[in-house]
Design a protein around this motif. Structure first.
Motif, mmCIF file in Angstrom:
data_model
loop_
_atom_site.group_PDB
_atom_site.id
_atom_site.type_symbol
_atom_site.label_atom_id
_atom_site.label_comp_id
_atom_site.label_asym_id
_atom_site.label_seq_id
_atom_site.Cartn_x
_atom_site.Cartn_y
_atom_site.Cartn_z
ATOM 1 N N ALA A 1 0.770 -1.261 -0.063
ATOM 2 C CA ALA A 1 -0.080 0.110 0.103
ATOM 3 C C ALA A 1 0.693 1.183 -0.134
ATOM 4 O O ALA A 1 1.951 1.169 0.568
ATOM 5 C CB ALA A 1 -1.007 0.024 1.036
ATOM 6 N N PRO A 2 0.400 2.323 -0.585
ATOM 7 C CA PRO A 2 1.069 3.601 -0.475
ATOM 8 C C PRO A 2 1.207 4.234 0.873
ATOM 9 O O PRO A 2 0.150 3.981 1.692
ATOM 10 C CB PRO A 2 0.414 4.448 -1.520
ATOM 11 C CG PRO A 2 -0.973 3.961 -1.641
ATOM 12 C CD PRO A 2 -0.738 2.415 -1.272
ATOM 13 N N ARG B 1 -9.655 5.727 4.649
ATOM 14 C CA ARG B 1 -9.304 6.283 6.066
ATOM 15 C C ARG B 1 -8.262 5.353 6.622
ATOM 16 O O ARG B 1 -7.389 5.736 7.032
ATOM 17 C CB ARG B 1 -10.443 6.314 6.794
ATOM 18 C CG ARG B 1 -11.582 7.279 6.278
ATOM 19 C CD ARG B 1 -11.581 8.553 6.837
ATOM 20 N NE ARG B 1 -12.657 9.410 6.567
ATOM 21 C CZ ARG B 1 -12.517 10.463 5.655
ATOM 22 N NH1 ARG B 1 -11.693 10.765 4.753
ATOM 23 N NH2 ARG B 1 -13.752 10.984 5.234
ATOM 24 N N ASP B 2 -8.621 4.017 6.375
ATOM 25 C CA ASP B 2 -7.540 2.846 7.055
ATOM 26 C C ASP B 2 -7.075 2.159 5.870
ATOM 27 O O ASP B 2 -7.405 1.222 5.076
ATOM 28 C CB ASP B 2 -8.454 2.116 7.975
ATOM 29 C CG ASP B 2 -7.451 1.131 8.651
ATOM 30 O OD1 ASP B 2 -6.324 0.990 8.184
ATOM 31 O OD2 ASP B 2 -8.007 0.409 9.631
ATOM 32 N N SER B 3 -5.853 2.974 5.494
ATOM 33 C CA SER B 3 -5.372 2.090 4.119
ATOM 34 C C SER B 3 -4.769 0.583 4.407
ATOM 35 O O SER B 3 -5.059 -0.166 3.522
ATOM 36 C CB SER B 3 -3.800 2.858 3.867
ATOM 37 O OG SER B 3 -3.316 2.515 2.776
ATOM 38 N N GLU B 4 -4.459 0.341 5.418
ATOM 39 C CA GLU B 4 -4.335 -1.128 5.446
ATOM 40 C C GLU B 4 -5.242 -2.169 5.582
ATOM 41 O O GLU B 4 -5.556 -3.086 4.933
ATOM 42 C CB GLU B 4 -3.547 -1.478 6.765
ATOM 43 C CG GLU B 4 -2.748 -2.769 7.114
ATOM 44 C CD GLU B 4 -1.699 -2.815 8.338
ATOM 45 O OE1 GLU B 4 -1.616 -4.073 8.492
ATOM 46 O OE2 GLU B 4 -0.912 -2.088 8.534
ATOM 47 N N ALA B 5 -6.189 -1.654 6.305
ATOM 48 C CA ALA B 5 -7.560 -2.481 6.191
ATOM 49 C C ALA B 5 -8.286 -2.560 4.674
ATOM 50 O O ALA B 5 -8.578 -3.501 4.363
ATOM 51 C CB ALA B 5 -8.677 -1.831 7.183
ATOM 52 N N TYR B 6 -8.126 -1.457 4.068
ATOM 53 C CA TYR B 6 -8.843 -1.336 2.550
ATOM 54 C C TYR B 6 -7.940 -2.220 1.723
ATOM 55 O O TYR B 6 -8.601 -3.029 1.217
ATOM 56 C CB TYR B 6 -8.684 0.018 2.266
ATOM 57 C CG TYR B 6 -9.036 0.271 0.607
ATOM 58 C CD1 TYR B 6 -10.423 0.361 0.369
ATOM 59 C CD2 TYR B 6 -7.943 0.369 -0.303
ATOM 60 C CE1 TYR B 6 -10.805 0.262 -1.092
ATOM 61 C CE2 TYR B 6 -8.277 0.544 -1.494
ATOM 62 C CZ TYR B 6 -9.737 0.227 -1.888
ATOM 63 O OH TYR B 6 -9.958 0.239 -3.402
ATOM 64 N N TRP B 7 -6.483 -2.259 1.852
ATOM 65 C CA TRP B 7 -5.875 -2.946 0.974
ATOM 66 C C TRP B 7 -5.758 -4.500 1.434
ATOM 67 O O TRP B 7 -5.779 -5.631 0.542
ATOM 68 C CB TRP B 7 -4.473 -2.569 0.693
ATOM 69 C CG TRP B 7 -4.637 -1.444 0.090
ATOM 70 C CD1 TRP B 7 -4.095 0.060 0.515
ATOM 71 C CD2 TRP B 7 -4.718 -0.903 -1.595
ATOM 72 N NE1 TRP B 7 -4.280 0.885 -0.514
ATOM 73 C CE2 TRP B 7 -4.793 0.251 -1.777
ATOM 74 C CE3 TRP B 7 -5.255 -1.890 -2.450
ATOM 75 C CZ2 TRP B 7 -5.039 0.756 -3.021
ATOM 76 C CZ3 TRP B 7 -5.314 -1.475 -3.806
ATOM 77 C CH2 TRP B 7 -5.156 -0.058 -3.888
ATOM 78 N N SER B 8 -6.130 -4.827 2.605
ATOM 79 C CA SER B 8 -6.239 -6.140 3.014
ATOM 80 C C SER B 8 -7.657 -6.618 2.526
ATOM 81 O O SER B 8 -7.705 -8.001 1.862
ATOM 82 C CB SER B 8 -6.205 -6.360 4.639
ATOM 83 O OG SER B 8 -4.969 -5.802 5.154
ATOM 84 N N GLY B 9 -8.647 -6.023 2.389
ATOM 85 C CA GLY B 9 -9.866 -6.333 1.933
ATOM 86 C C GLY B 9 -9.617 -6.683 0.392
ATOM 87 O O GLY B 9 -10.421 -7.483 0.046
ATOM 88 N N VAL C 1 -0.091 -7.403 3.727
ATOM 89 C CA VAL C 1 -0.061 -5.896 3.429
ATOM 90 C C VAL C 1 0.943 -5.329 4.102
ATOM 91 O O VAL C 1 1.236 -5.296 5.251
ATOM 92 C CB VAL C 1 -1.600 -5.580 3.523
ATOM 93 C CG1 VAL C 1 -1.618 -3.878 3.199
ATOM 94 C CG2 VAL C 1 -2.521 -6.203 2.541
ATOM 95 N N ARG C 2 1.807 -4.531 3.237
ATOM 96 C CA ARG C 2 2.766 -3.589 3.811
ATOM 97 C C ARG C 2 2.659 -2.417 3.307
ATOM 98 O O ARG C 2 1.746 -2.284 2.120
ATOM 99 C CB ARG C 2 4.310 -4.147 3.348
ATOM 100 C CG ARG C 2 4.604 -5.426 3.866
ATOM 101 C CD ARG C 2 5.020 -5.169 5.320
ATOM 102 N NE ARG C 2 5.529 -6.349 5.976
ATOM 103 C CZ ARG C 2 6.897 -6.747 6.203
ATOM 104 N NH1 ARG C 2 7.887 -5.810 5.520
ATOM 105 N NH2 ARG C 2 7.094 -7.857 6.575
ATOM 106 N N LYS C 3 3.339 -1.284 3.860
ATOM 107 C CA LYS C 3 3.047 0.197 3.257
ATOM 108 C C LYS C 3 4.544 0.460 3.150
ATOM 109 O O LYS C 3 5.656 0.321 3.865
ATOM 110 C CB LYS C 3 2.444 1.022 4.486
ATOM 111 C CG LYS C 3 1.095 0.963 4.502
ATOM 112 C CD LYS C 3 0.347 1.816 5.801
ATOM 113 C CE LYS C 3 -0.308 2.904 5.067
ATOM 114 N NZ LYS C 3 -0.757 3.785 6.100
ATOM 115 N N GLY C 4 4.547 1.633 1.999
ATOM 116 C CA GLY C 4 5.863 2.061 1.786
ATOM 117 C C GLY C 4 6.241 1.968 0.349
ATOM 118 O O GLY C 4 5.522 1.413 -0.623
ATOM 119 N N ALA C 5 7.656 2.082 -0.161
ATOM 120 C CA ALA C 5 8.253 2.063 -1.317
ATOM 121 C C ALA C 5 8.161 0.558 -1.775
ATOM 122 O O ALA C 5 8.652 -0.318 -1.140
ATOM 123 C CB ALA C 5 9.610 2.310 -1.576
ATOM 124 N N VAL C 6 7.417 0.476 -2.899
ATOM 125 C CA VAL C 6 7.188 -1.106 -3.339
ATOM 126 C C VAL C 6 8.295 -1.898 -3.208
ATOM 127 O O VAL C 6 8.511 -3.066 -2.697
ATOM 128 C CB VAL C 6 6.450 -1.046 -4.540
ATOM 129 C CG1 VAL C 6 5.947 -2.718 -5.038
ATOM 130 C CG2 VAL C 6 4.936 -0.498 -4.557
#
Length: 138
Positions: free
Chosen positions: A44-45, A54-62, A82-87
């Motif tokens: 995730a970005p 609003r909740d990036s991690e929850a959104y991308w997990s879904g 799901v991770r956040k950051g530079a791909v």
């Protein structure tokens, strides 16, 4: 004696999921053939462009769960991450942390600036401590 493949990491770019599924399908088949654990990940970005998320991690997990449900991996039960950051950095970091034996990923991204600036796949192939299998997008 060939090395045993116990863990396979397959990063999936959910923003281009309609264009790229070849690596995911290949990773699923490899996991079945080799009896390996499959980790399907998306990055995730750090900052969402869509202010409705609003909740990036929850959104991308879904979204990742939805992707796997729509594209069943066969008899493999993948672990979703799901991770956040530079791909490119997160893929290499996750592979190191999980001690994966193989990364299976798409070799091209449909955005033109990637051809000018270098691709995620080339960075991962250059910096990963495990083998990297790049699947060309037709």
């Amino acid at each position: 004696m060939p090395r045993e493949t116990r863990k396979i990491l397959c990063p999936v770019n959910l923003r281009h999921v309609k264009l790229e599924q070849n690596a995911y399908e290949e990773a699923c088949e490899m996991a079945v053939r080799r009896g390996a654990e499959l980790i399907v990940a998306t990055i995730a970005p750090e900052m969402e462009r869509n202010l409705n998320i609003r909740d990036s991690e929850a959104y991308w997990s879904g979204e990742l769960r939805k992707f796997v449900a729509e594209h069943p991996p066969g008899p493999v039960d993948p672990r979703l991450v799901v991770r956040k950051g530079a791909v490119h950095r997160q893929i290499v970091r996750l592979a190191d942390e999980e001690k994966v034996d193989l990364i299976v990923m798409e070799a091209a991204n449909p955005r033109i600036q990637d051809y000018l600036l270098g691709t995620t796949a080339s960075h991962v192939a250059a910096h990963a401590s495990c083998s990297v299998y790049l699947v060309r997008t037709p």
